[in-house]
Design a protein around this motif. Sequence first.
Motif, PDB file in Angstrom:
ATOM      1  N   ALA A   1       0.675  -1.257   0.175  1.00 57.83           N
ATOM      2  CA  ALA A   1      -0.107  -0.092   0.244  1.00 57.83           C
ATOM      3  C   ALA A   1       0.835   1.410  -0.111  1.00 57.83           C
ATOM      4  CB  ALA A   1      -1.076   0.074   1.292  1.00 57.83           C
TER       5      ALA A   1
ATOM      6  N   SER B   1      -1.599   2.940   4.029  1.00 60.45           N
ATOM      7  CA  SER B   1      -1.201   1.624   4.826  1.00 60.45           C
ATOM      8  C   SER B   1      -2.341   1.365   5.927  1.00 60.45           C
ATOM      9  CB  SER B   1       0.148   1.264   4.908  1.00 60.45           C
ATOM     10  OG  SER B   1       0.524  -0.061   5.561  1.00 60.45           O
TER      11      SER B   1
ATOM     12  N   LEU C   1      -6.866  -2.408   5.612  1.00 58.11           N
ATOM     13  CA  LEU C   1      -6.253  -2.899   4.343  1.00 58.11           C
ATOM     14  C   LEU C   1      -5.557  -3.896   4.326  1.00 58.11           C
ATOM     15  CD1 LEU C   1      -6.324  -1.783   1.424  1.00 58.11           C
ATOM     16  CD2 LEU C   1      -4.360  -0.397   1.610  1.00 58.11           C
ATOM     17  N   GLY C   2      -4.780  -4.436   5.176  1.00 56.75           N
ATOM     18  CA  GLY C   2      -4.149  -5.530   5.310  1.00 56.75           C
ATOM     19  C   GLY C   2      -4.966  -6.754   5.163  1.00 56.75           C
TER      20      GLY C   2
ATOM     21  N   PHE D   1       4.087  -8.870   2.869  1.00 62.44           N
ATOM     22  CA  PHE D   1       3.376  -7.400   3.003  1.00 62.44           C
ATOM     23  C   PHE D   1       4.462  -6.437   3.246  1.00 62.44           C
ATOM     24  CE2 PHE D   1      -0.101 -10.298   4.131  1.00 62.44           C
ATOM     25  CZ  PHE D   1      -1.143  -9.519   3.545  1.00 62.44           C
TER      26      PHE D   1
ATOM     27  N   LEU E   1       0.139  -3.823   7.468  1.00 59.36           N
ATOM     28  CA  LEU E   1      -0.716  -4.675   6.490  1.00 59.36           C
ATOM     29  C   LEU E   1      -0.709  -6.311   7.112  1.00 59.36           C
ATOM     30  CD1 LEU E   1       0.334  -3.179   3.216  1.00 59.36           C
ATOM     31  CD2 LEU E   1      -1.840  -2.775   4.270  1.00 59.36           C
TER      32      LEU E   1
END
Length: 351
Positions: free
Chosen positions: A206, A241, A245-246, A265, A270
Amino acid sequence: MPNASDSLPTAPKSHRATGRITLSDVARAAGVSPSTVSRALRGERAVDPALIERVQAVSAKLGYVPDPAARALASQRSNHVAILIPLLSNALFVDLLDAAQKTLRAGGYQTLMGVTHYDASEEEQLLREQLLHRPAGLLVTGLDHNPATRKLMESSQVPCVHLMDLPATDRDDAPYCVGFRQTDAGAAMTRHLLQTGRKRIAFAAAQLDPRVMQRLYGWRSALQEAGVYEPTLEFLNPAPSSLALGGILFEQIMQQRPAVDAIFFCNDDLAQGALMAALRLGIAVPSQVAIAGFNDLTGSDQMLPTLTTVRTPRAQIGEAAAQMLLSLMRGESPAAPQLDLGFEIVQRQSS
């Protein structure tokens, strides 16, 4: 019993229109020159400690408050250092900033911080604004800047040290910088996952700032060397990030590429979100899929399972960069223009 400071001489009332106590008033009361007062109040090592103590006592007795604007006008430089960082919500930069500020304060300098939000034009505007205050030095995150920002740094002739990043190779003409090679760190984590027997390793990222992209290049090069690189295993999202979102990226990868046996990642937040999603979905880590992160942020060693990651020396980078800048501001040349503080692969239960 009278205090020792009671015997200190008293300065005559200031003749300035404002009635404000000046540096010259302190100098007369302490029986030294104004330049000595200035150096003593900055705590310079060349000044005798007893004299520093005396000047500080006189200054406190008279209620002297330094005028940073006057100091900047007289010396063409202020006693502050401008620091540009991308975010304050990321513990990575908080640790770096805290260490740098402590080091600079011990050297007699204040800090003026600007947050760029990973925006090149915002970084340029912040730098323009901070240069109006005639900073004594600059600490700037990364090496990737737009042409206008680079020109501002060069034309200002203000000593500058770059944080967190290093050029691809050692060069004598490279800017002063303290950090580690992000590409090497990305490749090292990928090789670690390969060594555990994983072959279908996805990369999830991200923010997509230059340092994240360098980690991507490291992942890519390590897989190409091993002959197992698959372009479809790159999952890149420009959003900020976050843990949430992870989790989203993890679900996306497992739905679209169920044969993936490891996910690297680009940041620990994340990866932490991915571990939570795996628990929620009943996906076993690491037996079904291994998960790795980057930066060894707070909480990574408390996840279930604990998170394998790349430990980065952010506090040490902040301190060392500030020390390098202090040397430059004193007119000294650091031993080398680039200082590589390295990184560490931390293997935990998630791989």
